[in-house]
Design an enzyme around this catalytic site. Structure first.
Site, PDB file in Angstrom:
ATOM      1  CB  SER A   1      -0.806   0.074   1.319  1.00  0.00           C
ATOM      2  OG  SER A   1      -1.953   0.739   0.990  1.00  0.00           O
TER       3      SER A   1
ATOM      4  CG  HIS B   1      -5.754  -2.440   1.026  1.00  0.00           C
ATOM      5  ND1 HIS B   1      -5.238  -2.167  -0.440  1.00  0.00           N
ATOM      6  CD2 HIS B   1      -5.103  -1.779   1.719  1.00  0.00           C
ATOM      7  CE1 HIS B   1      -4.476  -1.130  -0.227  1.00  0.00           C
ATOM      8  NE2 HIS B   1      -4.160  -1.167   1.303  1.00  0.00           N
TER       9      HIS B   1
END
Length: 253
Positions: free
Chosen positions: A94, A228
């Protein structure tokens, strides 16, 4: 390795290739503790500990991505210069993918040995879209985004005392993302492996594929089931991807 910036989660440092891991927004070095223990014992796996969290809580978190990259590169550069023959790779998830990528670019500018490979997870390439919308985020927006993405103990977010401990780092990291601006440059020589969850609400598989344009080396895309924070459910597969990619680069060098 610099004891302020880097953490090891194994009993000893392996004498093989080194893997430097960069956490997500609001995250800490411990995000990589399980991966470090799953990779081959001869790997030297270290995770970056950003200021403003865990044992660095009393330090002010950095609020610009450039500042964070410059700080990490500044402590990593002497380690690379001291052992120029040792292969290494960077792994970022990320926000950490962006920090890892920009760190590799800065190290290149300083004439230091480049990584054998970059493993860039849970994010598309930096020229994909602007991040200025994060500037509009207040604490409620940040927390809503964290809840949407998962990966953080939700009970912690509901505890006012614990929340007070994590909010400064979250605010700083989202500010850093909001003020980041892409500066075009030559693609890196290092190969890139992009990793993504197939149901990530923030990053599509197509987004992850955009990293291909930022390397002159080979490119691989690895898609995993999950959102995610798919990593926790696929530790052994991710360890195999990292091992294969890093050792392949070592053999070719």
């Amino acid at each position: 390795m610099n004891s302020t910036w880097f953490r090891r989660f194994t009993r000893a440092a392996g004498d093989g290739p080194r893997l430097v891991c960069f956490p997500h927004a609001g995250g800490s070095a411990t995000a990589y503790s399980q991966l470090a223990r799953t990779l081959p014992a001869d790997f030297d796996v270290v995770a970056v500990q950003y200021p403003g969290r865990q044992d660095r809580f009393n330090e002010a978190p950095l609020t610009t991505l450039d500042g964070l990259v410059e700080a990490v590169a500044g402590v990593l550069a002497p380690e690379l210069a001291a052992d120029p023959g040792r292969p290494y790779a960077l792994f970022g998830h990320s926000m950490g993918a962006l920090v890892a990528f920009e760190t590799a670019r800065l190290l290149r500018e300083e004439g230091l040995p480049g990584p054998q490979r970059l493993f860039l997870s849970g994010r598309g390439a930096p020229d994909l879209r602007e991040s200025a919308h994060y500037l509009l985020y207040d604490d409620a927006d940040v927390l809503a985004e964290v809840r949407r993405l998962g990966g953080t103990d939700q009970t912690m977010l509901d505890n006012p005392d614990l929340l007070e401990l994590v909010l400064p780092a979250l605010r700083a990291d989202y500010r850093a993302l909001a003020t980041y601006r892409w500066r075009a440059g030559e693609p890196l020589a290092a190969p890139v492996t992009a990793l993504v969850g197939d149901s990530d609400p923030m990053v599509t598989v197509r987004d992850a594929r955009t990293w291909r344009e930022h390397t002159r080396g080979d490119f691989a895309l690895k898609v995993f089931s999950g959102g995610h924070f798919y990593l926790a459910d696929h530790l052994h597969r991710i360890a195999a991807v990292v091992t294969e990619g890093l050792l392949a680069g070592t053999a070719a060098s």
